[in-house]
Design an enzyme around this catalytic site. Structure first.
Site, PDB file in Angstrom:
ATOM      1  N   ARG A 134       3.880   6.062   2.026  1.00  0.00           N
ATOM      2  CA  ARG A 134       4.372   7.441   2.147  1.00  0.00           C
ATOM      3  C   ARG A 134       3.833   8.303   1.011  1.00  0.00           C
ATOM      4  NH1 ARG A 134       9.905   8.263  -0.439  1.00  0.00           N
ATOM      5  NH2 ARG A 134      10.111   6.585  -1.945  1.00  0.00           N
ATOM      6  N   LYS A 170       3.837  12.394  -2.859  1.00  0.00           N
ATOM      7  CA  LYS A 170       4.791  11.368  -2.444  1.00  0.00           C
ATOM      8  C   LYS A 170       5.710  11.961  -1.378  1.00  0.00           C
ATOM      9  CE  LYS A 170       7.729   7.823  -4.586  1.00  0.00           C
ATOM     10  NZ  LYS A 170       8.264   7.338  -5.892  1.00  0.00           N
ATOM     11  N   ARG A 190      -2.051  -0.895  -9.855  1.00  0.00           N
ATOM     12  CA  ARG A 190      -0.864  -1.681 -10.168  1.00  0.00           C
ATOM     13  C   ARG A 190      -1.227  -3.157 -10.267  1.00  0.00           C
ATOM     14  NH1 ARG A 190       3.261   1.704  -7.279  1.00  0.00           N
ATOM     15  NH2 ARG A 190       2.113   3.508  -6.496  1.00  0.00           N
ATOM     16  N   GLY A 225       0.803  -1.208   0.000  1.00  0.00           N
ATOM     17  CA  GLY A 225       0.000   0.000   0.000  1.00  0.00           C
ATOM     18  C   GLY A 225       0.841   1.264   0.000  1.00  0.00           C
ATOM     19  N   ASP A 241       4.318  -4.422  -7.547  1.00  0.00           N
ATOM     20  CA  ASP A 241       3.689  -3.196  -7.056  1.00  0.00           C
ATOM     21  C   ASP A 241       4.209  -1.956  -7.782  1.00  0.00           C
ATOM     22  OD1 ASP A 241       5.957  -4.194  -5.339  1.00  0.00           O
ATOM     23  OD2 ASP A 241       5.912  -2.127  -4.637  1.00  0.00           O
ATOM     24  N   ASN A 242       5.205  -2.128  -8.661  1.00  0.00           N
ATOM     25  CA  ASN A 242       5.726  -1.024  -9.461  1.00  0.00           C
ATOM     26  C   ASN A 242       5.370  -1.180 -10.936  1.00  0.00           C
ATOM     27  OD1 ASN A 242       6.899   0.100  -7.195  1.00  0.00           O
ATOM     28  ND2 ASN A 242       8.876  -0.874  -7.536  1.00  0.00           N
ATOM     29  N   ASP A 247       8.707   6.160   7.846  1.00  0.00           N
ATOM     30  CA  ASP A 247       8.403   7.490   8.387  1.00  0.00           C
ATOM     31  C   ASP A 247       7.429   8.271   7.519  1.00  0.00           C
ATOM     32  OD1 ASP A 247       9.944   8.226   6.205  1.00  0.00           O
ATOM     33  OD2 ASP A 247      11.630   8.993   7.379  1.00  0.00           O
TER      34      ASP A 247
END
Length: 510
Positions: free
Chosen positions: A109, A129, A199, A106, A268-269, A141
């Site tokens: 960030r 992003k 994706r 998911g 996922d890319n 983070d």
């Protein structure tokens, strides 16, 4: 240049401080069932500051670039202010990362702010992003460092100028905060624009949960958004698979024809839209070798330049597996239809790749032996460590009947006689086609770029930006936005790196 507006008067600046950009959002993905995403606002940053705005892209999107250049605009682009009509969400997806399935990845960030219809009538995602933690952040983070943000901005613009489908950056924004990677780095947010963010991993997320209804909902959504003609097909979901297969085959072929290595071709890319997405440890090759790898974490060369076609097929097989419940009344029928669609991949790739290679060496039509001739050149380039971009570009400067014109391309080879041997059958092949030499040279210049975002130039721009100097970024953007032009004023950007400038490894932003 793609730079913020220069407000020349105090009065104008004072007025612009309250001039909020208007986004006409129409958020189709946020209307899908709630388990497709998590609703989450961006986390405000300490001190948003617009670093660069892509004004031509803003114009395409129907946005007011001057308004985006104000403090109010920077606050929106950084995620500190939610514009009217936005519905911020973090999208759910899974993915195979280096062939290992991760059931829940998911947007950890990144946050989809909303969708716009651009001036050409195309639906475009506006994606932040580095916008903070989400439900999918795990131990991350949620932030981005300036270096990866700048790399994605530059490479996306270069790819677009090369005519290769890609996501692009609307803006890069400073946060006034630090992020911690291997060291302390300057924080930034990238505003990404895409035809869509669905994706292969999005389909895998629901398929691995045996949520067939969600897979069908997602497939219907993709068909409506990207491939409406598939809705009229006898087998709509097989037609969708065929379309995605064709797009990925052509995309990967286009990457390889300019020496590009994506670096992290996890599922996922892989964008269903067929755009290049998620510029992480990516790079354009300098010296050619088919097994070239730049990614710092690709220790076994899974995503090397020459492995990209194979990995593309592997990724598409995972997509086909996710669609199996929709492809047939029983498993055998579904698998037959999946195989039929996947069988189109090789031919689609070869048609685009070998057709592109013929064009790169100046051949007008396809004849027996052409592929071998092109592959022989690549083999000689690899053995001689010839520069990929400069070899093909200088080959276009060669006159078919004047061997003295070979000097620039011969200089790309450590042993020029290796090129001379190849040039004999090449010239014979050129002589067999009724095409003026000047026309052939112009056609070669149109497909062989003179300028790419070379790794050392990107790194120089990153280093300077981290010190507060964006001038190298501006020069680099100016150069790569016109990759096929001669640009004598920027000829130094054609130069490969010196030994002390070589960038051997590139890194993920996380």
């Amino acid at each position: 240049m793609n730079s913020p507006s220069d407000h020349s008067s105090i009065e104008r600046h004072a007025l612009d401080r309250t001039r909020a950009p208007v986004f006409r959002f129409d958020n189709s993905y946020a209307r899908l069932p709630e388990h497709f995403y998590a609703r989450v606002p961006p986390t405000p940053v300490a001190e948003p500051g617009l670093l660069r705005l892509n004004r031509p892209l803003a114009e395409q999107l129907g946005l007011d670039a001057d308004a985006l250049s104000t403090p109010a605009g920077a606050a929106i682009l950084a995620g500190n202010r939610i514009p009217d009509g936005a519905e911020p969400i973090a999208m759910a997806y899974a993915g195979h990362q280096y062939a290992q399935f991760v059931p829940s990845l998911g947007d950890g960030r990144a946050i989809l702010l909303g969708e716009l219809i651009d001036r050409a009538g195309r639906r475009r995602d506006i994606h932040l992003k580095g916008a903070g933690r989400t439900a999918f952040s795990r131990m991350g983070d949620g932030r981005a460092a300036l270096g990866p943000v700048l790399r994605e901005y530059v490479l996306g613009e270069a790819m677009a100028a090369l005519g290769i489908p890609t996501t692009r950056a609307l803006a890069m924004v400073a946060t006034g905060e630090e992020v911690y990677r291997e060291r302390i780095e300057v924080g930034a947010v990238l505003v990404r624009v895409a035809a869509g963010h669905v994706r292969v991993g999005t389909f895998e997320y629901f398929a691995r949960r045996n949520d067939t209804e969600a897979v069908k909902t997602l497939a219907d959504y993709v068909i409506a958004r990207h491939d409406p003609d598939c809705a009229e097909a006898e087998q709509p979901y097989q037609a969708l698979l065929e379309q995605v297969v064709a797009r990925q085959a052509e995309l990967i072929a286009q990457w390889m024809l300019v020496g590009f290595i994506h670096g992290v071709m996890n599922t996922d890319n892989v964008a269903i839209s067929g755009e290049t997405i998620d510029y992480g440890p990516c790079a354009f090759m300098d010296a050619f070798h088919p097994q070239t790898v730049y990614s710092s974490i690709d220790h076994f060369g899974r995503y090397a330049w020459d492995q990209q076609p194979r990995i593309g097929y592997w990724n598409l097989t995972q997509f086909a597996n996710s669609l199996l419940p929709l492809l047939g009344a029983d498993e055998d029928e579904a698998r037959q239809r999946a195989r039929a669609a996947l069988d189109r991949y090789g031919k689609a790739f070869e048609r685009r790749y070998y057709g592109g290679l013929r064009a790169k060496i100046g051949l007008l039509d396809a004849r027996a032996g052409d592929e071998d001739l092109a592959l022989d050149l690549l083999g000689r380039m690899a053995a001689q460590q010839a520069d990929f971009t400069n070899t093909f570009r200088t080959l276009g400067e060669v006159s078919a009947d004047d061997p003295a014109s070979d000097a620039p391309v011969r200089a790309q080879f450590a042993d020029p006689s290796v090129f001379d041997q190849w040039a004999v059958p090449w010239r014979e092949r050129l002589a067999s086609q009724a095409r003026p030499d000047s026309e052939r040279q112009a056609a070669m210049r149109a497909v062989n770029p003179a300028y790419i975002p070379r790794n050392h130039r990107v790194q120089q721009a990153i280093d300077a930006a981290n010190d507060g100097d964006l001038a190298p970024l501006d020069r680099l953007l100016e150069v790569v936005s016109r990759p096929f032009a001669e640009q004598p004023e920027h000829v130094e950007y054609r130069r490969p790196p010196r030994p002390d400038e070589v960038v051997e490894r590139t890194f993920c932003g996380t």
